[in-house]
Design a protein around this motif. Structure first.
Motif, PDB file in Angstrom:
ATOM      1  N   ALA A 239       0.828  -1.203   0.000  1.00  0.00           N
ATOM      2  CA  ALA A 239       0.000   0.000   0.000  1.00  0.00           C
ATOM      3  C   ALA A 239       0.866   1.258   0.000  1.00  0.00           C
ATOM      4  CB  ALA A 239      -0.923  -0.005   1.220  1.00  0.00           C
ATOM      5  N   PHE A 240       1.964   1.234   0.748  1.00  0.00           N
ATOM      6  CA  PHE A 240       2.864   2.392   0.820  1.00  0.00           C
ATOM      7  C   PHE A 240       3.516   2.655  -0.542  1.00  0.00           C
ATOM      8  CE2 PHE A 240       7.052   4.229   2.503  1.00  0.00           C
ATOM      9  CZ  PHE A 240       6.531   5.517   2.610  1.00  0.00           C
ATOM     10  N   ILE A 241       4.002   1.602  -1.187  1.00  0.00           N
ATOM     11  CA  ILE A 241       4.644   1.771  -2.493  1.00  0.00           C
ATOM     12  C   ILE A 241       3.627   2.242  -3.535  1.00  0.00           C
ATOM     13  CG2 ILE A 241       5.889   0.608  -4.368  1.00  0.00           C
ATOM     14  CD1 ILE A 241       7.127  -1.234  -2.246  1.00  0.00           C
ATOM     15  N   LYS A 242       2.434   1.672  -3.501  1.00  0.00           N
ATOM     16  CA  LYS A 242       1.385   2.103  -4.436  1.00  0.00           C
ATOM     17  C   LYS A 242       1.033   3.573  -4.222  1.00  0.00           C
ATOM     18  CE  LYS A 242      -0.873  -2.394  -5.169  1.00  0.00           C
ATOM     19  NZ  LYS A 242      -2.098  -3.197  -4.913  1.00  0.00           N
ATOM     20  N   TYR A 243       0.973   3.987  -2.964  1.00  0.00           N
ATOM     21  CA  TYR A 243       0.693   5.392  -2.660  1.00  0.00           C
ATOM     22  C   TYR A 243       1.779   6.297  -3.253  1.00  0.00           C
ATOM     23  CZ  TYR A 243       0.770   9.744  -0.071  1.00  0.00           C
ATOM     24  OH  TYR A 243       0.833  11.075   0.240  1.00  0.00           O
ATOM     25  N   ILE A 244       3.032   5.893  -3.085  1.00  0.00           N
ATOM     26  CA  ILE A 244       4.160   6.690  -3.596  1.00  0.00           C
ATOM     27  C   ILE A 244       4.072   6.865  -5.105  1.00  0.00           C
ATOM     28  CG2 ILE A 244       6.657   6.535  -4.035  1.00  0.00           C
ATOM     29  CD1 ILE A 244       6.860   5.367  -1.155  1.00  0.00           C
TER      30      ILE A 244
ATOM     31  N   SER B 191       7.278   9.806 -15.950  1.00  0.00           N
ATOM     32  CA  SER B 191       6.163   9.906 -16.883  1.00  0.00           C
ATOM     33  C   SER B 191       5.045   8.960 -16.449  1.00  0.00           C
ATOM     34  CB  SER B 191       6.619   9.518 -18.294  1.00  0.00           C
ATOM     35  OG  SER B 191       6.983   8.137 -18.331  1.00  0.00           O
ATOM     36  N   LYS B 192       3.847   9.147 -16.975  1.00  0.00           N
ATOM     37  CA  LYS B 192       2.717   8.274 -16.654  1.00  0.00           C
ATOM     38  C   LYS B 192       3.013   6.837 -17.064  1.00  0.00           C
ATOM     39  CE  LYS B 192      -0.934  11.780 -16.922  1.00  0.00           C
ATOM     40  NZ  LYS B 192      -2.166  12.221 -17.629  1.00  0.00           N
ATOM     41  N   GLU B 193       3.684   6.681 -18.211  1.00  0.00           N
ATOM     42  CA  GLU B 193       4.025   5.344 -18.701  1.00  0.00           C
ATOM     43  C   GLU B 193       4.984   4.628 -17.738  1.00  0.00           C
ATOM     44  OE1 GLU B 193       2.483   7.832 -21.799  1.00  0.00           O
ATOM     45  OE2 GLU B 193       4.231   8.141 -20.505  1.00  0.00           O
ATOM     46  N   LYS B 194       5.984   5.379 -17.267  1.00  0.00           N
ATOM     47  CA  LYS B 194       6.963   4.809 -16.342  1.00  0.00           C
ATOM     48  C   LYS B 194       6.298   4.443 -15.013  1.00  0.00           C
ATOM     49  CE  LYS B 194      11.239   4.221 -14.591  1.00  0.00           C
ATOM     50  NZ  LYS B 194      12.182   3.173 -15.013  1.00  0.00           N
ATOM     51  N   LEU B 195       5.419   5.308 -14.510  1.00  0.00           N
ATOM     52  CA  LEU B 195       4.720   5.032 -13.257  1.00  0.00           C
ATOM     53  C   LEU B 195       3.828   3.797 -13.373  1.00  0.00           C
ATOM     54  CD1 LEU B 195       3.771   8.675 -12.206  1.00  0.00           C
ATOM     55  CD2 LEU B 195       5.389   7.174 -11.032  1.00  0.00           C
ATOM     56  N   SER B 196       3.145   3.666 -14.505  1.00  0.00           N
ATOM     57  CA  SER B 196       2.291   2.495 -14.730  1.00  0.00           C
ATOM     58  C   SER B 196       3.111   1.206 -14.740  1.00  0.00           C
ATOM     59  CB  SER B 196       1.534   2.636 -16.057  1.00  0.00           C
ATOM     60  OG  SER B 196       0.636   3.721 -16.002  1.00  0.00           O
ATOM     61  N   LYS B 197       4.275   1.282 -15.373  1.00  0.00           N
ATOM     62  CA  LYS B 197       5.169   0.121 -15.436  1.00  0.00           C
ATOM     63  C   LYS B 197       5.625  -0.293 -14.037  1.00  0.00           C
ATOM     64  CE  LYS B 197       9.673  -1.321 -17.264  1.00  0.00           C
ATOM     65  NZ  LYS B 197      10.883  -0.879 -18.010  1.00  0.00           N
ATOM     66  N   GLU B 198       5.967   0.685 -13.201  1.00  0.00           N
ATOM     67  CA  GLU B 198       6.424   0.372 -11.852  1.00  0.00           C
ATOM     68  C   GLU B 198       5.281  -0.131 -10.974  1.00  0.00           C
ATOM     69  OE1 GLU B 198       9.727   0.318 -11.156  1.00  0.00           O
ATOM     70  OE2 GLU B 198       9.874   0.812 -13.291  1.00  0.00           O
ATOM     71  N   LEU B 199       4.079   0.427 -11.182  1.00  0.00           N
ATOM     72  CA  LEU B 199       2.903  -0.028 -10.420  1.00  0.00           C
ATOM     73  C   LEU B 199       2.591  -1.495 -10.681  1.00  0.00           C
ATOM     74  CD1 LEU B 199       0.380   2.957 -10.525  1.00  0.00           C
ATOM     75  CD2 LEU B 199       1.086   1.701  -8.468  1.00  0.00           C
TER      76      LEU B 199
END
Length: 311
Positions: A277-282, A299-307
């Motif tokens: 939950a903490f990582i997802k929040y970040i 970028s949004k693409e990079k954040l989606s990949k990490e999520l």
């Protein structure tokens, strides 16, 4: 009939409240590691605890080496790592999620007598190599300055992502860096600040003041002569404030390395619901604090990949 409806509604409300309480996050997260990630991680923890007050987050800075060692030995839940992980670490179970980006910057003291000249000439990559790696340049006149004063070189004593990243700019490792070894980003910054003929390197947040956006912490960046023409051209002089520097990192004008991604590392894919939950929040709401804290938002693409890594 009316009384029955009221009672049913009351029962429904109590059930919803009890369900919400049972789903509320509660527990501890332990974190250690990179000085580079420490300030923004503290901010993320403060904001996360406003939403989840029953979660306690303990954060200790100690360098990327401590972060990776602690998490792989399961002393902590999360290791803060400010460099690329190596194959041996992945084989031991390291699981890395990139959370933001920053850069390592060469620095001199704000009281350096060479500051004006360096901002006219810039410093070539090869010159930095001859200062930090080969040791060929031992005095400031080797940089074309009229001074026989020795160059006092400073590096990190702890296993540090900043040092590893700065060394990788020259295709080397941290242990290849020369200089007096100082513990931590704050320590290195203080050592250079006190030494007018010193040179070192720091993460952005230890150079610039976050309130003024200026380099007012006693050290200033050493500008890189990117095109090696012996002068600092206008499009190479992006150190005036943190916004200019961040824009240069995003555009790729400032080289990578020493720009780098910063990671939260767990031992294996995280399955602890609080850690997840903490990582997802970040990677979602927490990104609103990134720029103001002196880091670079993905970028949004990079954040989606990490999520995807924490689903």
């Amino acid at each position: 009939m009316k009384t029955f409806k009221i009672v049913a509604l009351a029962i429904a409300i109590v059930t919803i409240v009890q369900t919400a309480k049972s789903q509320e996050l509660k527990g501890n997260i332990t974190i250690s590691g990179a000085f580079a990630l420490y300030p923004i991680t503290v901010k993320w923890a403060e904001e996360f605890k406003k939403i989840h007050p029953n979660v306690k987050i303990d954060i200790q800075a100690g360098g990327a080496g401590k972060g990776i060692t602690d998490v792989l030995s399961k002393v902590t839940d999360i290791g803060l790592v400010s460099r690329e992980l190596n194959s041996a670490e992945y084989k031991k179970g390291a699981y890395a999620v990139a959370v933001t980006k920053d850069a390592v910057i060469p620095v001199i003291s704000a009281s350096s007598p060479y500051k004006k000249a360096l901002y006219e000439k810039g410093v070539r990559k090869e010159t930095f190599n001859n200062i930090f790696i080969t040791g060929k340049y031992k005095t400031w006149n080797a940089l074309g300055l009229k001074s026989d004063a020795p160059i006092h070189v400073y590096t990190r004593s702890d296993a540090a992502g900043a040092a590893e990243t700065w060394a990788s700019y020259f295709g080397k490792k941290q242990e290849d860096l020369l200089g007096v070894a100082v513990f931590g980003d704050p320590g290195l910054a203080q050592a250079v600040k006190r030494d007018p003929i010193g040179i070192g390197f720091n993460n952005i947040v230890y150079i610039y003041d976050m309130k003024t956006n200026k380099a007012t912490n006693g050290v200033v960046p050493v500008p890189i002569d990117l095109n090696n023409n012996g002068k600092l051209d206008p499009d190479e002089n992006f150190y005036g404030d943190i916004d200019q520097l961040i824009a240069a990192i995003i555009s790729g004008k400032y080289p990578s390395p020493p720009a780098r991604d910063l990671y939260f590392v767990t031992s294996g894919k995280p399955n602890n619901p609080i850690v997840k939950a903490f990582i997802k929040y970040i990677l979602t709401n927490g990104q609103q604090f990134v720029n103001e804290a002196g880091y670079i938002k993905f970028s949004k693409e990079k954040l989606s990949k990490e999520l995807e890594k924490v689903k």
